[in-house]
Design an enzyme around this catalytic site. Structure first.
Site, mmCIF file in Angstrom:
data_model
loop_
_atom_site.group_PDB
_atom_site.id
_atom_site.type_symbol
_atom_site.label_atom_id
_atom_site.label_comp_id
_atom_site.label_asym_id
_atom_site.label_seq_id
_atom_site.Cartn_x
_atom_site.Cartn_y
_atom_site.Cartn_z
ATOM 1 N N SER A 151 -0.325 15.681 -67.377
ATOM 2 C CA SER A 151 -0.080 14.345 -67.946
ATOM 3 C C SER A 151 -0.267 13.263 -66.900
ATOM 4 C CB SER A 151 1.348 14.269 -68.494
ATOM 5 O OG SER A 151 2.282 14.751 -67.538
ATOM 6 N N LYS A 201 0.791 22.818 -57.715
ATOM 7 C CA LYS A 201 -0.484 22.229 -58.165
ATOM 8 C C LYS A 201 -0.815 20.955 -57.398
ATOM 9 C CE LYS A 201 1.265 18.646 -60.661
ATOM 10 N NZ LYS A 201 0.801 17.251 -60.817
ATOM 11 N N ARG A 217 -3.305 11.151 -57.852
ATOM 12 C CA ARG A 217 -3.119 10.658 -56.482
ATOM 13 C C ARG A 217 -3.368 11.765 -55.465
ATOM 14 N NH1 ARG A 217 1.100 7.993 -59.217
ATOM 15 N NH2 ARG A 217 2.618 9.567 -58.620
ATOM 16 N N ASN A 218 -2.948 12.982 -55.786
ATOM 17 C CA ASN A 218 -3.141 14.086 -54.848
ATOM 18 C C ASN A 218 -4.624 14.395 -54.660
ATOM 19 O OD1 ASN A 218 -0.255 15.070 -54.306
ATOM 20 N ND2 ASN A 218 -0.303 14.925 -56.530
#
Length: 337
Positions: A143, A196, A260-261
């Site tokens: 999400s 993740k 963002r990651n």
């Protein structure tokens, strides 16, 4: 059903907006001025500027008012639909504080993903320490906040050992654009959500280096194996990692450019320093803060996580992205597991 969301970042704002479509909902933030601005403009200009918020969503910087909103009917209705729900939407670093302040009688969910820095604990382990009588659980899954706020189709999983919490999550959020599935494996759901983020950094690095779709698929697949190994060592069920909070969230975070990651990985591959990247992002990238903790917890359990180890080495500046990829490719051949 009364709902209070604690934390007015992007994700908290998006979930509050969804809840407000169906139930009286209050969004609480630490900064009263920010909450007054959100209430006046119906937008969270700092964290979610491109989404309009429902007119009925109440915004407040008053902690007592936030708890009073959800406590008003909790435990007073014979009808279970009258029970309240607290949703903690702060970063992982603040979860301990929030859980300690919530009255024990209020069903509670948290949205944050990761291991607590310093202790290496997951959310359910923190809850066991600071609020052992609190009926609580985690809401997770693939999400992006903006899509949820815009009512684009999304599926999440609410995991708790308490059936009342799972039921409350479904009643609060399940609707036309948001499906909420129930799970009684909070360990697996939390491990998926934590690991993740780290794997998304790895995939971002590979994509930023132009290594191709084969490399991306390999990282996601072998990353899922790492995630599952750690989860099993912590007591999770293997099938949980093939669901929304495992494979689903990993695919989204590793490949979606709103992640963002993933953006951290892309910029590391471009030669930027971690300090530069975090300054430009302006928001929390949980994978950066939890990568070392994930690896440390895995080490204590004797779980091999080579992709995670490579990400930690790059984040700490001890290994260049290209050298990290080379090290992974040069590992000894082994059977797939």
């Amino acid at each position: 059903m009364q709902i209070t969301v604690l934390g007015a970042g992007a994700w908290g704002t998006a979930v509050a907006a969804q809840a407000a479509l169906r139930h009286p909902t209050l969004l609480w933030g630490r900064d009263p001025a920010q909450m007054a601005e959100i209430a006046a403009t119906r937008r969270n200009q700092r964290y979610l500027p491109d989404a309009d918020l429902p007119a009925r969503l109440v915004c407040s910087g008053d902690w007592d008012a936030a708890l009073a909103h959800v406590s008003a009917r909790a435990g007073t209705d014979a009808d279970a639909n009258g029970a309240g729900l607290v949703i903690v939407a702060t970063p992982m670093a603040a979860l301990r504080e929030m859980l300690a302040r919530i009255p024990q009688g209020l069903p509670t969910l948290w949205l944050c993903k990761g291991f607590e820095a310093g202790t290496g604990l997951l959310g359910h382990e923190i809850a066991r320490e600071v609020a052992p009588q609190l009926a609580c659980g985690v809401l997770s899954g693939p999400s992006f906040a903006l899509e949820v706020a815009r009512q684009q189709p999304t599926a999440l999983v609410a995991a708790s050992q308490h059936e009342s919490v799972r039921d409350a999550a479904v009643r609060a959020l399940h609707g036309a654009s948001l499906r909420v599935y129930a799970s009684d494996d909070p360990v697996g759901v939390e491990v998926g959500g934590a690991v993740k983020n780290v794997l998304a950094i790895a995939t971002g690095i590979a994509d930023g280096m132009g290594l191709g779709l084969n490399a991306r698929a390999a990282l996601i697949t072998r990353g899922l194996a790492e995630m599952t190994r750690l989860g099993l060592a912590l007591g999770a069920r293997a099938e949980t990692f093939m669901g929304l909070s495992g494979l689903g969230d990993l695919v989204l975070t590793a490949t979606g450019d709103l992640s963002r990651n993933r953006r951290v990985g892309l910029r590391l591959a471009d030669g930027q320093t971690l300090a530069q990247i975090l300054a430009e992002l302006g928001h929390v990238s949980e994978g950066v803060y939890s990568a070392g903790t994930v690896l440390e917890r895995a080490g204590r359990l004797g779980v091999d996580m080579p992709i995670t180890a490579a990400v930690v080495a790059v984040l700490q500046g001890g290994l260049a992205p290209r050298d990290a990829v080379a090290a992974l490719m040069q590992r000894e051949a082994r059977a797939e597991s």
